[in-house]
Design an enzyme around this catalytic site. Sequence first.
Site, PDB file in Angstrom:
ATOM      1  N   SER A   1      17.328 123.772  -0.005  1.00 13.29           N
ATOM      2  CA  SER A   1      17.423 122.804   1.093  1.00 13.29           C
ATOM      3  C   SER A   1      16.331 121.744   0.996  1.00 13.29           C
ATOM      4  O   SER A   1      16.499 120.625   1.497  1.00 13.29           O
ATOM      5  CB  SER A   1      17.386 123.504   2.458  1.00 13.29           C
ATOM      6  OG  SER A   1      16.112 124.046   2.724  1.00 13.29           O
TER       7      SER A   1
ATOM      8  N   LYS B   1      10.484 128.392   9.211  1.00  9.70           N
ATOM      9  CA  LYS B   1      10.967 129.183  10.340  1.00  9.70           C
ATOM     10  C   LYS B   1       9.872 130.027  10.995  1.00  9.70           C
ATOM     11  O   LYS B   1      10.083 130.535  12.088  1.00  9.70           O
ATOM     12  CB  LYS B   1      12.150 130.046   9.914  1.00  9.70           C
ATOM     13  CG  LYS B   1      13.329 129.279   9.395  1.00  9.70           C
ATOM     14  CD  LYS B   1      13.990 128.252  10.325  1.00  9.70           C
ATOM     15  CE  LYS B   1      14.312 128.694  11.701  1.00  9.70           C
ATOM     16  NZ  LYS B   1      15.428 127.883  12.290  1.00  9.70           N
TER      17      LYS B   1
HETATM   18  N1  PMP Z   1      16.381 125.254   5.095  1.00 10.97           N
HETATM   19  C1  PMP Z   1      16.201 126.576   5.047  1.00 10.97           C
HETATM   20  C2  PMP Z   1      15.862 127.202   3.724  1.00 10.97           C
HETATM   21  C3  PMP Z   1      16.330 127.343   6.214  1.00 10.97           C
HETATM   22  O1  PMP Z   1      16.154 128.676   6.160  1.00 10.97           O
HETATM   23  C4  PMP Z   1      16.672 126.705   7.424  1.00 10.97           C
HETATM   24  C5  PMP Z   1      16.868 127.515   8.678  1.00 10.97           C
HETATM   25  N2  PMP Z   1      18.162 128.077   8.750  1.00 10.97           N
HETATM   26  C6  PMP Z   1      16.862 125.320   7.424  1.00 10.97           C
HETATM   27  C7  PMP Z   1      16.698 124.633   6.244  1.00 10.97           C
HETATM   28  C8  PMP Z   1      17.271 124.565   8.667  1.00 10.97           C
HETATM   29  O2  PMP Z   1      16.288 124.575   9.677  1.00 10.97           O
HETATM   30  P1  PMP Z   1      16.699 124.536  11.212  1.00 10.97           P
HETATM   31  O3  PMP Z   1      17.243 125.900  11.557  1.00 10.97           O
HETATM   32  O4  PMP Z   1      15.452 124.243  11.938  1.00 10.97           O
HETATM   33  O5  PMP Z   1      17.765 123.499  11.390  1.00 10.97           O
END
Ligand code: PMP
Length: 314
Positions: free
Chosen positions: A271, A54
């Site tokens: 994630s 991010k």
């Molecule tokens: N994984 C994590 C740990 C995140 O903080 C985020 C952002 N919310 C994402 C995945 C998803 O990324 P994006 O917002 O670009 O879809």
Amino acid sequence: MSLVYTPARPQAANLESLIGNTPLISFRRVTAHLPDNVQIYAKAEWMNPGGSVKDRAAANIIRQAEIDGRLQPGMTILDSTSGNTGIAYAMLGAAKGYPVKLFLPANASPERITILKAYGAQLELTDPLEGSDGAIRAVRALAAADPDAYFYADQYNNPANWQAHYQTTGVEIWEQTDGALTHFIAGLGTSGTLMGTGRRLKDYNPDVQVVALQPDSAFHGLEGWKYMPTAIKPGIYDEFFPDRQVGISTEATHVMLRRMAREEGYLVGTSAAAALVGSLQIADELAAAGEPGVIVTLFPDNAYKYLSDKLWVE
Ligand code: PMP
């Protein structure tokens, strides 16, 4: 004539220049069953200075707002965030001299709250039962009440979010794979990563398959991801863009989290493990069909913010 000695300035980096250009990593054991012509790689996004993918979106959101005048000295950066974007705003706000105010669900991990406070961000904790959507509703109310004092960064609707990935992540992946990738796979939070990286890669080669991953149910433990059927739909998300959608289970992700730590030496966030579960599913399908593939996914962060969740203790 002044004889004051002025030393030459060494070539030093500023904080923003540390963002991006992350390495592409491979695996030793979790992919060992695959044939040589089916490969999986991941971008190590925890290597960004704020510890997550991010940083890319936050840096571009702030840069674009400075350029078009929506963010001016004296204003406070405002947004809702489940964690990583907030950490990135807090870090960049500290470096650039903007106060940062964030709305987040009160059940955000203690590590994240401690990190945000360490950077000096002001925190407003919202009802955990309402999740990230509750934080979004609260931040919208404040931004509407005092638009001159706040720059509402609005990562869910701000095109600078996905454009960050169009300008950086997609280009890096194309160059790091010498254009050989066949699939790009990413989970959906704001969808910025998938939309921006996917668009850039399809510009290079329209045959690149873009696969979106989501939790397989509304009640899940996949931090950073959204279950789109019941979430507030991000304005930047186009559900018709991905070639395919795959649902990922929290249980399979937790097993993979521990395998990553113990069989690969990568202590990644939830994630990231979920992204690898999805990537392995696609890889296994290709292998079963006898087709080759170069799959690239992205590991958004590492585990340091989640250690209190005790996911590594059976
Ligand atoms: N994984 C994590 C740990 C995140 O903080 C985020 C952002 N919310 C994402 C995945 C998803 O990324 P994006 O917002 O670009 O879809």
